[in-house]
Motif scaffolding. Structure first.
Motif, PDB file in Angstrom:
ATOM      1  N   VAL A  72      32.909  53.080  42.963  1.00 45.15           N
ATOM      2  CA  VAL A  72      33.941  52.378  41.955  1.00 45.15           C
ATOM      3  C   VAL A  72      33.112  52.174  40.638  1.00 45.15           C
ATOM      4  CG1 VAL A  72      35.787  50.900  41.265  1.00 45.15           C
ATOM      5  CG2 VAL A  72      35.188  51.150  43.739  1.00 45.15           C
ATOM      6  N   ALA A  73      33.941  52.701  39.683  1.00 45.96           N
ATOM      7  CA  ALA A  73      33.390  52.572  38.265  1.00 45.96           C
ATOM      8  C   ALA A  73      34.620  51.873  37.352  1.00 45.96           C
ATOM      9  CB  ALA A  73      32.665  53.693  37.609  1.00 45.96           C
ATOM     10  N   LEU A  74      34.167  50.700  36.377  1.00 46.53           N
ATOM     11  CA  LEU A  74      35.243  50.109  35.820  1.00 46.53           C
ATOM     12  C   LEU A  74      34.722  49.892  34.309  1.00 46.53           C
ATOM     13  CD1 LEU A  74      38.010  48.329  35.588  1.00 46.53           C
ATOM     14  CD2 LEU A  74      36.531  46.401  36.490  1.00 46.53           C
ATOM     15  N   LYS A  75      35.511  49.777  33.191  1.00 45.95           N
ATOM     16  CA  LYS A  75      35.029  49.673  31.976  1.00 45.95           C
ATOM     17  C   LYS A  75      36.288  49.155  31.339  1.00 45.95           C
ATOM     18  CE  LYS A  75      33.544  49.541  27.863  1.00 45.95           C
ATOM     19  NZ  LYS A  75      32.430  48.490  27.208  1.00 45.95           N
ATOM     20  N   ILE A  76      36.271  47.916  30.862  1.00 42.76           N
ATOM     21  CA  ILE A  76      37.118  47.129  29.994  1.00 42.76           C
ATOM     22  C   ILE A  76      36.925  47.443  28.525  1.00 42.76           C
ATOM     23  CG2 ILE A  76      38.265  45.029  29.078  1.00 42.76           C
ATOM     24  CD1 ILE A  76      39.081  45.726  32.145  1.00 42.76           C
ATOM     25  N   THR A  77      37.676  47.929  27.725  1.00 43.51           N
ATOM     26  CA  THR A  77      37.226  48.658  26.204  1.00 43.51           C
ATOM     27  C   THR A  77      37.028  47.579  25.350  1.00 43.51           C
ATOM     28  OG1 THR A  77      39.627  49.031  25.964  1.00 43.51           O
ATOM     29  CG2 THR A  77      38.363  51.005  26.924  1.00 43.51           C
ATOM     30  N   ASP A  78      37.727  46.521  25.567  1.00 45.88           N
ATOM     31  CA  ASP A  78      37.280  45.603  24.690  1.00 45.88           C
ATOM     32  C   ASP A  78      36.083  44.426  24.912  1.00 45.88           C
ATOM     33  OD1 ASP A  78      38.226  43.512  26.298  1.00 45.88           O
ATOM     34  OD2 ASP A  78      39.852  42.892  25.486  1.00 45.88           O
ATOM     35  N   GLY A  79      35.367  44.806  26.010  1.00 50.54           N
ATOM     36  CA  GLY A  79      34.085  44.232  26.427  1.00 50.54           C
ATOM     37  C   GLY A  79      34.239  43.089  27.242  1.00 50.54           C
ATOM     38  N   ALA A  80      35.561  42.658  27.271  1.00 53.25           N
ATOM     39  CA  ALA A  80      35.726  41.228  27.850  1.00 53.25           C
ATOM     40  C   ALA A  80      35.407  41.066  29.425  1.00 53.25           C
ATOM     41  CB  ALA A  80      37.257  40.848  27.887  1.00 53.25           C
ATOM     42  N   VAL A 139      40.288  44.409  46.472  1.00 58.78           N
ATOM     43  CA  VAL A 139      41.341  44.007  47.416  1.00 58.78           C
ATOM     44  C   VAL A 139      42.129  45.296  47.906  1.00 58.78           C
ATOM     45  CG1 VAL A 139      43.735  42.808  47.548  1.00 58.78           C
ATOM     46  CG2 VAL A 139      41.511  41.610  46.814  1.00 58.78           C
ATOM     47  N   LYS A 140      42.452  46.092  47.162  1.00 54.31           N
ATOM     48  CA  LYS A 140      43.301  47.227  47.170  1.00 54.31           C
ATOM     49  C   LYS A 140      42.630  48.266  48.192  1.00 54.31           C
ATOM     50  CE  LYS A 140      45.523  51.111  44.667  1.00 54.31           C
ATOM     51  NZ  LYS A 140      46.715  50.747  44.767  1.00 54.31           N
ATOM     52  N   LEU A 141      41.110  48.178  47.849  1.00 56.81           N
ATOM     53  CA  LEU A 141      40.461  49.088  48.842  1.00 56.81           C
ATOM     54  C   LEU A 141      40.201  48.610  50.228  1.00 56.81           C
ATOM     55  CD1 LEU A 141      37.877  50.459  46.070  1.00 56.81           C
ATOM     56  CD2 LEU A 141      40.052  51.623  47.111  1.00 56.81           C
ATOM     57  N   GLY A 142      40.396  47.181  50.546  1.00 57.04           N
ATOM     58  CA  GLY A 142      40.272  46.544  51.755  1.00 57.04           C
ATOM     59  C   GLY A 142      38.895  45.954  52.016  1.00 57.04           C
ATOM     60  N   VAL A 143      38.066  45.790  51.121  1.00 55.88           N
ATOM     61  CA  VAL A 143      36.926  44.847  51.385  1.00 55.88           C
ATOM     62  C   VAL A 143      36.907  43.476  51.176  1.00 55.88           C
ATOM     63  CG1 VAL A 143      35.205  46.948  51.175  1.00 55.88           C
ATOM     64  CG2 VAL A 143      35.906  45.867  49.209  1.00 55.88           C
ATOM     65  N   TYR A 172      47.221  31.725  33.476  1.00 51.81           N
ATOM     66  CA  TYR A 172      46.385  32.274  34.604  1.00 51.81           C
ATOM     67  C   TYR A 172      45.893  33.574  33.996  1.00 51.81           C
ATOM     68  CZ  TYR A 172      51.243  33.942  35.646  1.00 51.81           C
ATOM     69  OH  TYR A 172      52.186  34.383  35.643  1.00 51.81           O
ATOM     70  N   LEU A 173      44.973  33.956  34.494  1.00 55.88           N
ATOM     71  CA  LEU A 173      44.305  35.309  34.170  1.00 55.88           C
ATOM     72  C   LEU A 173      44.756  36.298  35.551  1.00 55.88           C
ATOM     73  CD1 LEU A 173      42.723  37.635  32.590  1.00 55.88           C
ATOM     74  CD2 LEU A 173      40.597  36.295  34.187  1.00 55.88           C
ATOM     75  N   ARG A 174      45.198  37.308  35.583  1.00 59.12           N
ATOM     76  CA  ARG A 174      45.695  38.208  36.769  1.00 59.12           C
ATOM     77  C   ARG A 174      45.495  39.566  36.542  1.00 59.12           C
ATOM     78  NH1 ARG A 174      52.381  37.665  36.827  1.00 59.12           N
ATOM     79  NH2 ARG A 174      52.838  39.407  35.635  1.00 59.12           N
ATOM     80  N   ALA A 175      45.489  40.159  37.447  1.00 57.95           N
ATOM     81  CA  ALA A 175      45.315  41.721  37.407  1.00 57.95           C
ATOM     82  C   ALA A 175      46.520  42.334  36.853  1.00 57.95           C
ATOM     83  CB  ALA A 175      45.012  42.408  38.865  1.00 57.95           C
ATOM     84  N   ALA A 176      46.549  43.328  36.161  1.00 53.94           N
ATOM     85  CA  ALA A 176      47.749  43.947  35.613  1.00 53.94           C
ATOM     86  C   ALA A 176      48.732  44.657  36.754  1.00 53.94           C
ATOM     87  CB  ALA A 176      47.437  44.894  34.707  1.00 53.94           C
ATOM     88  N   PRO A 177      49.971  44.661  36.548  1.00 54.95           N
ATOM     89  CA  PRO A 177      50.793  45.325  37.852  1.00 54.95           C
ATOM     90  C   PRO A 177      50.156  46.853  38.074  1.00 54.95           C
ATOM     91  CG  PRO A 177      51.914  44.335  36.113  1.00 54.95           C
ATOM     92  CD  PRO A 177      50.770  44.369  35.610  1.00 54.95           C
ATOM     93  N   ALA A 178      49.516  47.481  37.379  1.00 57.21           N
ATOM     94  CA  ALA A 178      49.038  48.820  37.590  1.00 57.21           C
ATOM     95  C   ALA A 178      48.140  48.964  38.732  1.00 57.21           C
ATOM     96  CB  ALA A 178      48.346  49.622  36.355  1.00 57.21           C
ATOM     97  N   LEU A 179      47.517  47.679  39.129  1.00 58.65           N
ATOM     98  CA  LEU A 179      46.509  47.400  40.100  1.00 58.65           C
ATOM     99  C   LEU A 179      46.927  47.038  41.454  1.00 58.65           C
ATOM    100  CD1 LEU A 179      43.182  46.315  38.070  1.00 58.65           C
ATOM    101  CD2 LEU A 179      43.582  48.510  38.671  1.00 58.65           C
ATOM    102  N   LEU A 180      48.127  46.377  41.182  1.00 60.31           N
ATOM    103  CA  LEU A 180      48.815  45.944  42.552  1.00 60.31           C
ATOM    104  C   LEU A 180      49.289  46.965  43.422  1.00 60.31           C
ATOM    105  CD1 LEU A 180      50.609  42.683  40.625  1.00 60.31           C
ATOM    106  CD2 LEU A 180      48.195  43.087  41.692  1.00 60.31           C
TER     107      LEU A 180
END
Length: 330
Positions: free
Chosen positions: A271-279, A292-296, A322-330
């Motif tokens: 997996v590789a992930l980049k948040i473009t605003d650097g947060a 979580v989605k990948l089951g580990v 709260y800070l939560r994952a966006a619907p695209a990842l759920l």
């Protein structure tokens, strides 16, 4: 070169009451052992700097050259070579012992002095009027690996120079693992070159690490990270907390400016992930949800919920959002 924000999608959200207050966008790619993309958000071919998420690639020549074997390095050394550590006593002591072992000292490091991120040690040093050293730098484990490799091949002291044998070996390993010709480099916070590649290339490299045998150089680095989560980052850090929550099933590594990677051994996924605003808060949240989605990761594990659905409190202790994952990842 395409701007890294082009085509990014929302991966993490901050809510305050009923209002979406902030949204963090980015790119994420999951690859299997053949290098094929199995999940993607945003633009897989976006070219970015992986920062410290590339440390297991930079550590590869340490093993492949024979230096690790020649200096009898163990799994703790290998984990530290991949670490962005806290500068806590456990990290400083172990890196210090490594320097002694190879006949080098703090002055031989090319990384700059950095105040310890460990709160107790930082306060103790302030009270004692002690100045931070280079060994406190979060990248000192990686630099100890560079020094070991430089000594093994008989190279000069400026091991962060682009044309130094250490860095030419790092670039070769980087391009070989990502299967990308690097688009160029920037200078990292620790003064070493950091090579750019596509999101797909980094995920592909991490999948190669995931599928590697235990005795291969890639497998040794992957296993060392999973075995020593406390050395890879430190107490309170997402890498350490999430690796512990996964019970050793995944190696996770953060990078500055919102980058993150994960190596899933059993699923042979990278997996590789980049948040473009650097947060960082967003990259931690999004990576936890992808795992979580990948089951580990267990979605209900308290350490996981702290990132995927993190409560935000004000100074009076009131829950305000709260800070939560966006619907695209759920």
């Amino acid at each position: 070169m395409t701007h890294p924000a082009h085509g990014a999608v929302t991966l993490a959200e901050v809510w305050r009451g009923p209002f979406l207050e902030s949204a963090h966008q980015g790119h994420a790619v999951v690859c299997d052992e053949t290098g094929q993309i199995v999940h993607a958000w945003g633009v897989p071919e976006a070219i970015v700097l992986p920062r410290s998420s590339s440390k297991m690639l930079q550590a590869l020549p340490l093993i492949e050259s024979g230096a690790a074997k020649a200096f009898d390095l163990n799994t703790e050394h290998l984990a530290l070579a991949c670490a962005s550590h806290q500068g806590a006593p456990i990290h400083v002591e172990k890196v210090g012992a490594w320097l002694d072992h190879i006949g080098r000292n703090d002055d031989d490091f090319c990384c700059g002095p950095q105040t310890s991120r460990d709160p107790d040690l930082r306060v103790a040093m302030i009270r004692a009027h002690e100045q931070p050293c280079r060994i406190h730098n979060n990248c000192s484990g990686k630099h100890a690996g560079f020094l070991t490799l430089a000594k093994h091949v008989g190279a000069g002291p400026n091991y962060v120079a682009l044309d130094h044998p250490v860095q030419t070996a790092c670039l070769e390993a980087f391009e070989r693992m990502t299967q990308d010709s690097s688009a160029g480099h920037g200078i990292d916070g620790c003064s070493a070159p950091n090579f750019a590649c596509t999101m797909h290339g980094m995920a592909r490299a991490m999948a190669t690490y995931a599928a590697a045998s235990d005795d291969s150089p890639q497998g040794q680095l992957r296993n060392a990270m999973a075995l020593h989560p406390d050395l890879v980052a430190g107490e309170g850090r997402a890498c350490t907390r999430l690796m512990r929550a996964a019970g050793g099933k995944v190696a996770i590594k953060t990078g500055a400016e919102g980058y993150f990677i994960a190596i899933l051994r059993e699923q042979k996924l990278g997996v590789a992930l980049k948040i473009t605003d650097g947060a960082t808060r967003a990259s931690e949240c999004a990576m936890a949800q992808i795992l979580v989605k990948l089951g580990v990761l267990d979605p209900n594990h308290p350490e996981v919920l702290a990132y995927t659905n993190g409560v935000i409190k004000n100074w009076d202790g009131l829950e305000t959002g709260y800070l939560r994952a966006a619907p695209a990842l759920l």
